[in-house]
Design a protein around this motif. Structure first.
Motif, mmCIF file in Angstrom:
data_model
loop_
_atom_site.group_PDB
_atom_site.id
_atom_site.type_symbol
_atom_site.label_atom_id
_atom_site.label_comp_id
_atom_site.label_asym_id
_atom_site.label_seq_id
_atom_site.Cartn_x
_atom_site.Cartn_y
_atom_site.Cartn_z
ATOM 1 N N PRO A 124 0.830 -1.191 0.000
ATOM 2 C CA PRO A 124 0.000 0.000 0.000
ATOM 3 C C PRO A 124 0.873 1.252 0.000
ATOM 4 O O PRO A 124 2.045 1.213 0.352
ATOM 5 C CB PRO A 124 -0.798 -0.104 1.304
ATOM 6 N N GLN A 150 2.152 6.407 4.424
ATOM 7 C CA GLN A 150 1.563 7.565 5.087
ATOM 8 C C GLN A 150 2.149 8.846 4.497
ATOM 9 O O GLN A 150 3.352 8.945 4.285
ATOM 10 C CB GLN A 150 1.848 7.507 6.583
ATOM 11 N N LYS A 164 -2.895 9.984 2.172
ATOM 12 C CA LYS A 164 -2.796 8.773 2.996
ATOM 13 C C LYS A 164 -2.548 9.160 4.446
ATOM 14 O O LYS A 164 -1.601 9.868 4.760
ATOM 15 C CB LYS A 164 -1.668 7.895 2.456
ATOM 16 N N SER A 192 -2.262 6.824 7.040
ATOM 17 C CA SER A 192 -1.411 5.833 7.709
ATOM 18 C C SER A 192 -0.874 4.890 6.639
ATOM 19 O O SER A 192 -1.182 5.040 5.463
ATOM 20 C CB SER A 192 -2.208 5.054 8.764
ATOM 21 N N ASN A 193 -0.108 3.901 7.051
ATOM 22 C CA ASN A 193 0.404 2.916 6.095
ATOM 23 C C ASN A 193 -0.609 1.822 5.795
ATOM 24 O O ASN A 193 -0.324 0.915 5.025
ATOM 25 C CB ASN A 193 1.708 2.309 6.625
ATOM 26 N N THR A 194 -1.775 1.898 6.379
ATOM 27 C CA THR A 194 -2.827 0.910 6.179
ATOM 28 C C THR A 194 -3.536 1.160 4.856
ATOM 29 O O THR A 194 -3.921 2.296 4.562
ATOM 30 C CB THR A 194 -3.853 0.982 7.327
ATOM 31 N N ALA A 195 -3.751 0.107 4.079
ATOM 32 C CA ALA A 195 -4.462 0.241 2.809
ATOM 33 C C ALA A 195 -5.847 0.821 3.055
ATOM 34 O O ALA A 195 -6.537 0.450 3.998
ATOM 35 C CB ALA A 195 -4.571 -1.114 2.116
ATOM 36 N N ASP A 207 -6.730 3.871 3.994
ATOM 37 C CA ASP A 207 -6.875 4.911 5.023
ATOM 38 C C ASP A 207 -6.492 6.276 4.446
ATOM 39 O O ASP A 207 -5.349 6.717 4.573
ATOM 40 C CB ASP A 207 -6.028 4.580 6.251
ATOM 41 N N ASP A 251 -5.043 0.131 -3.643
ATOM 42 C CA ASP A 251 -5.118 1.029 -2.477
ATOM 43 C C ASP A 251 -5.974 2.248 -2.782
ATOM 44 O O ASP A 251 -5.628 3.369 -2.436
ATOM 45 C CB ASP A 251 -3.716 1.424 -2.003
#
Length: 150
Positions: A72, A75, A99, A101-104, A106, A141
């Motif tokens: 993804p 951030q 983005k 965060s590093n979460t897909a 988010d 993403d």
């Protein structure tokens, strides 16, 4: 003649800076970022025709060895989609996804629209429409625009 041309040039630069300064500070220089698409995007979709997409990453940080996006996205990655009116050649809309965060998946969302010589808008308090549509691009993403092979 040269003084007249210099004055017109300064007025043009001033008008452009006035427009850009009405955008959020973190995206004011988006036109100097990496352009994702090679040719103007003129396919139907949620946004009007005549679009370009920019990202605040250099190609080596954006793409893997296979030439596809590194997913993804990290951030702080920001994608900006601008729409240029084909008649006036002015940017009429700017849509932003950043983005969080590093979460897909988010992302934070913003939208700006030209009103006279400035852009109005900003962060969306209720981005439900953006989120619902961009979920369809979950494999990338939530980014629809593929990297334009050069």
């Amino acid at each position: 003649m040269k003084k007249w041309m210099a004055l017109v040039g300064l007025l043009f630069v001033g008008a452009v800076l006035g427009q850009v300064s009405s955008l959020a500070e973190n995206i004011r220089n988006y036109a100097s970022w990496t352009r994702v698409n090679v040719n103007k995007i003129n396919t139907a979709g949620a946004h009007p025709l005549g679009k370009d997409v920019y990202v605040n990453l250099t190609p080596d940080r954006l793409l893997g060895a296979n030439g596809n996006y590194k997913l993804p996205f990290g951030q702080g990655t920001i994608f900006v989609k601008e729409r240029v009116d084909p008649q006036s050649l002015q940017v009429t809309n700017v849509w932003v996804m950043q983005k969080r965060s590093n979460t897909a998946g988010d992302w934070a969302w913003a939208a700006y629209e030209r009103k006279g010589d400035t852009f109005q808008g900003g962060t969306l308090a209720n981005p439900a429409m953006c989120v619902d549509c961009h979920r369809q691009a979950s494999a990338s993403d939530q980014v629809f625009t593929p990297w334009g092979r050069r």
